[in-house]
Design an enzyme around this catalytic site. Structure first.
Site, short mmCIF file in Angstrom:
data_model
loop_
_atom_site.label_atom_id
_atom_site.label_comp_id
_atom_site.label_asym_id
_atom_site.label_seq_id
_atom_site.Cartn_x
_atom_site.Cartn_y
_atom_site.Cartn_z
N GLY A 111 9.69 11.57 9.70
CA GLY A 111 9.27 11.01 10.98
C GLY A 111 8.27 9.91 10.53
O GLY A 111 8.06 9.83 9.22
N CYS A 142 6.13 5.03 8.69
CA CYS A 142 6.74 4.42 7.75
C CYS A 142 8.09 4.56 7.42
O CYS A 142 9.26 3.60 7.40
CB CYS A 142 5.89 4.60 6.54
SG CYS A 142 4.28 3.84 6.74
N GLY A 177 13.47 20.53 6.11
CA GLY A 177 12.68 20.52 7.52
C GLY A 177 13.45 19.99 8.58
O GLY A 177 14.51 19.96 8.44
N LEU A 190 10.85 17.64 -1.73
CA LEU A 190 12.02 18.61 -1.73
C LEU A 190 12.01 19.64 -0.92
O LEU A 190 12.15 20.75 -1.18
CB LEU A 190 12.50 19.02 -3.00
CG LEU A 190 12.98 17.96 -3.98
CD1 LEU A 190 13.45 18.52 -5.67
CD2 LEU A 190 14.27 17.42 -3.61
N HIS A 191 11.18 19.43 0.34
CA HIS A 191 10.78 20.37 1.46
C HIS A 191 11.98 20.19 2.56
O HIS A 191 11.86 19.22 3.25
CB HIS A 191 9.58 20.53 1.72
CG HIS A 191 8.36 20.75 0.81
ND1 HIS A 191 8.47 22.01 0.26
CD2 HIS A 191 7.92 19.81 0.18
CE1 HIS A 191 7.46 21.87 -0.74
NE2 HIS A 191 7.31 20.48 -1.09
N LYS A 209 8.09 -1.82 -2.58
CA LYS A 209 7.46 -0.88 -1.47
C LYS A 209 8.69 -0.29 -0.68
O LYS A 209 8.63 0.94 -0.23
CB LYS A 209 6.64 -1.53 -0.43
CG LYS A 209 5.96 -0.88 0.56
CD LYS A 209 5.35 0.27 0.55
CE LYS A 209 5.26 0.92 1.72
NZ LYS A 209 4.20 2.42 1.43
N GLU A 247 0.78 -1.21 0.22
CA GLU A 247 0.00 -0.01 -0.14
C GLU A 247 0.75 1.34 -0.01
O GLU A 247 1.77 1.36 0.74
CB GLU A 247 -0.90 -0.06 1.27
CG GLU A 247 -1.86 0.97 1.09
CD GLU A 247 -2.64 1.32 0.06
OE1 GLU A 247 -3.41 0.38 -0.56
OE2 GLU A 247 -2.57 2.40 -0.71
N LYS A 259 11.20 3.18 9.94
CA LYS A 259 11.24 1.73 10.07
C LYS A 259 11.58 1.02 8.93
O LYS A 259 12.12 0.13 8.56
CB LYS A 259 9.95 0.98 10.59
CG LYS A 259 8.75 1.08 10.00
CD LYS A 259 7.70 0.22 10.54
CE LYS A 259 6.34 0.00 9.64
NZ LYS A 259 6.33 -0.70 8.57
N ASN A 270 9.74 3.88 -0.55
CA ASN A 270 10.00 4.50 0.62
C ASN A 270 11.23 5.09 0.95
O ASN A 270 11.75 6.16 1.53
CB ASN A 270 9.49 3.59 1.90
CG ASN A 270 7.97 4.00 2.10
OD1 ASN A 270 7.35 4.71 1.43
ND2 ASN A 270 7.45 3.17 2.82
P1 NAD Z 1 -1.68 0.05 12.84
O1 NAD Z 1 -1.06 0.11 13.89
O2 NAD Z 1 -2.50 1.54 12.52
O3 NAD Z 1 -2.96 -0.99 12.51
C1 NAD Z 1 -2.66 -2.43 12.67
C2 NAD Z 1 -3.72 -2.90 13.28
O4 NAD Z 1 -3.58 -4.47 13.37
C3 NAD Z 1 -3.95 -2.62 14.81
O5 NAD Z 1 -5.43 -2.19 14.99
C4 NAD Z 1 -3.76 -4.00 15.44
O6 NAD Z 1 -4.90 -4.15 16.66
C5 NAD Z 1 -4.30 -4.87 14.48
N1 NAD Z 1 -3.84 -6.15 14.70
C6 NAD Z 1 -2.47 -6.82 14.96
N2 NAD Z 1 -2.47 -8.12 14.89
C7 NAD Z 1 -3.83 -8.55 14.62
C8 NAD Z 1 -4.54 -9.89 14.33
N3 NAD Z 1 -3.85 -11.07 14.60
N4 NAD Z 1 -5.89 -9.96 14.31
C9 NAD Z 1 -6.40 -8.70 13.90
N5 NAD Z 1 -5.99 -7.37 14.22
C10 NAD Z 1 -4.47 -7.49 14.26
O7 NAD Z 1 -0.81 -0.01 11.42
P2 NAD Z 1 -0.98 0.75 9.91
O8 NAD Z 1 -0.47 2.14 10.17
O9 NAD Z 1 -2.09 0.82 9.54
O10 NAD Z 1 0.11 -0.21 9.25
C11 NAD Z 1 -0.08 -1.53 8.82
C12 NAD Z 1 0.81 -1.81 7.82
O11 NAD Z 1 0.75 -0.98 6.43
C13 NAD Z 1 2.15 -1.62 8.21
O12 NAD Z 1 3.04 -2.84 7.67
C14 NAD Z 1 2.69 -0.37 7.51
O13 NAD Z 1 4.02 -0.34 7.20
C15 NAD Z 1 2.00 -0.46 6.23
N6 NAD Z 1 1.45 0.59 5.72
C16 NAD Z 1 1.31 1.93 6.52
C17 NAD Z 1 1.08 3.31 5.75
C18 NAD Z 1 0.50 4.35 6.67
O14 NAD Z 1 0.62 5.46 6.21
N7 NAD Z 1 0.34 4.05 8.02
C19 NAD Z 1 1.14 3.34 4.60
C20 NAD Z 1 1.57 2.21 3.63
C21 NAD Z 1 1.75 1.03 4.35
#
Ligand code: NAD
Length: 439
Positions: A259, A262, A255, A252-253, A206, A150, A265, A210
């Site tokens: 953080g 994503c 700052g 290209l900002h 992915k 995603e 990590k 990033n």
């Molecule tokens: P998040 O912490 O907001 O959500 C994860 C959810 O999974 C939590 O609500 C947790 O309770 C639940 N969970 C964990 N184990 C579970 C299980 N066994 N059964 C049911 N639910 C369970 O995380 P996020 O920010 O949505 O990120 C999720 C993934 O997507 C990560 O790998 C992240 O790197 C990726 N991602 C995040 C973004 C972003 O902008 N946040 C963008 C692209 C990709």
């Protein structure tokens, strides 16, 4: 199609709501019962523009449901997406796949033969192979595991999901490819590019995306440092290079460093993957080091503007979330800035339009103000840390009148020096000409 989304966080909830809006029947599963109870009562667990309306309208139509019961959520699904967290593992920074594998073991007990299992979480290369092995161990013979990383951005998540630059699908069999094409059909009709690759390639794509964006940010931040030494303006340099189509204007900002949940990590996890196969990734390694150093050096920059000793100084901080339009505090630059200032003896009054409830547990001994002007009241300096729109149009004369010290430290280059000075403020931006003697 019938879709189950395991993990109802930022990605799971936005993806689930958008899939439902495409017309699919989606069940979002999460083991956090307070999140699911809230969603069933119409309360959003995150702040994301447009999300509440989208969730409510699809829930009312019966296309979007929420449950903590994985069995009922998954048993009739044709596709099961895994969107659980993959945080950095403590100690070494590897992506922690505990939640992913836990979810796979649970769903293996209930899925129908032929169900397509899709990772939407960001997972290291080879994770799909491991998921496939677990499913086989659990007795699933007809296994189909795909990768569909995603790329949405928090703060613009729904628009990004519905109008993606591209959709990446990593599939090893026709069933998975066909299933994902069917799910995303409404987007192909809108001509969103779809890239079908091998599963490992999709997983790596992915991380590469990033890492590249992180490189761009660290690059312009170092150019900003150079601008300060040679009396050049990084805003103009960024525009001058960004108008070149080969470079592009985004990310290209200059700052305080990147953080969020994503980039920090994912860059470190990419380095761990490379290390485990004995391949150097010097550009990404340097990017990580530059960024860590930069976030820590922001406190020094603020102290210098305040005449170095910040004991008994009061600092107003505008913006705590790691970027505007979200309440996400993960790895926010505000964390080392606020904690660093408090450690040096400053008192801090902070304001963020939506992140207060997420920020409160992270800080002790600071005040939370109700708006920007209340934060500025009696402070020795005002620091813009996150560029929320409402901080772009502050009444600078009112700010100057509220402040005790007339200092504006603009870590996002929101204002021009001339307008700040016209309001009677001493202005410190990032990479905008030679640093003044007090800097
Ligand atoms: P998040 O912490 O907001 O959500 C994860 C959810 O999974 C939590 O609500 C947790 O309770 C639940 N969970 C964990 N184990 C579970 C299980 N066994 N059964 C049911 N639910 C369970 O995380 P996020 O920010 O949505 O990120 C999720 C993934 O997507 C990560 O790998 C992240 O790197 C990726 N991602 C995040 C973004 C972003 O902008 N946040 C963008 C692209 C990709």
């Amino acid at each position: 199609m019938r879709i189950a989304m395991i993990g109802t966080g930022y990605v799971g909830l936005v993806s689930g709501a958008c899939f439902a809006d495409f017309g699919h029947r989606v069940t979002c599963v999460d083991k956090d019962s307070s999140k699911i109870d809230g969603l069933n009562a119409g309360v959003m667990p995150i702040w994301e523009p447009g999300l509440e309306g989208l969730v409510k309208s699809n829930a009312e139509r019966g296309r979007l449901t929420f449950t903590t019961d994985l069995v009922s959520g998954v048993k009739d699904a044709e596709a099961v997406f895994i969107a659980v967290g993959t945080p950095a593992r403590r100690g070494d920074g590897h992506a922690d796949l505990t939640y992913v594998f836990e979810a796979v073991r649970e769903l293996a007990k209930v899925i129908k033969p032929g169900t397509v299992v899709v990772t939407k979480s960001t997972v290291p290369v080879g994770t799909g192979d491991k998921i496939e092995a677990i499913l086989r161990e659990e007795g699933i013979t007809e296994v189909s595991v795909a990768s569909n990383p995603e790329f949405l951005r928090e703060g613009a998540a729904i628009a990004d999901f519905k109008h993606p630059d591209r959709i990446v699908v990593g599939a090893e069999d026709e069933r998975a490819e066909h299933c994902l094409k069917e799910i995303y059909r409404p987007l192909f009709l809108n001509r969103a590019p779809i890239l079908i690759t091998g599963r490992r390639t999709a997983e790596l794509t992915k991380y590469a995306a990033n890492a590249f964006l992180a490189v761009k940010i660290s690059f312009i931040n170092e150019i900003a440092d150079l601008c300060e030494a040679v009396d050049a303006d990084v805003q103009d340099v960024a525009r001058g290079i960004g108008l070149d189509n080969r470079i592009g204007p985004k990310f290209l900002h200059a700052g305080p460093g990147y953080g969020g949940s994503c980039f920090p990590k994912d860059t470190v996890a990419l380095l761990q993957t490379a290390d485990s196969v004995g391949v150097e990734q010097r550009i990404v390694a340097t990017t990580v080091a530059v960024n860590d150093d930069r976030k820590n050096r922001m406190v020094e920059r603020i102290s210098r503007a305040l005449g170095r000793d910040v004991r008994d100084k009061r600092v107003a901080i505008l913006g705590l979330a790691f970027k505007p339009n979200t309440d996400d505090m993960r790895e926010a630059p505000a964390i080392p800035i606020v904690n660093g200032l408090v450690k040096l003896g400053a008192s801090v009054a902070a304001f963020d339009p939506v992140a207060r409830h997420q920020a409160e547990p992270l800080f002790s001994g600071i005040e939370f103000a109700d708006d920007a002007y209340a934060a500025a009241d009696g402070a020795d300096a005002l620091v813009i840390v996150t560029e929320w729109d409402e901080f772009r149009a502050l009444d600078l004369e009112r700010v100057a009148a509220s402040l005790r010290g007339k200092i504006l430290i603009d870590l996002r280059n929101v204002y021009d020096r001339s307008e700040a000075e016209a309001a009677g403020l001493t202005y410190y931006g990032i990479g905008r000409g030679r640093l003044q003697t007090s800097q």
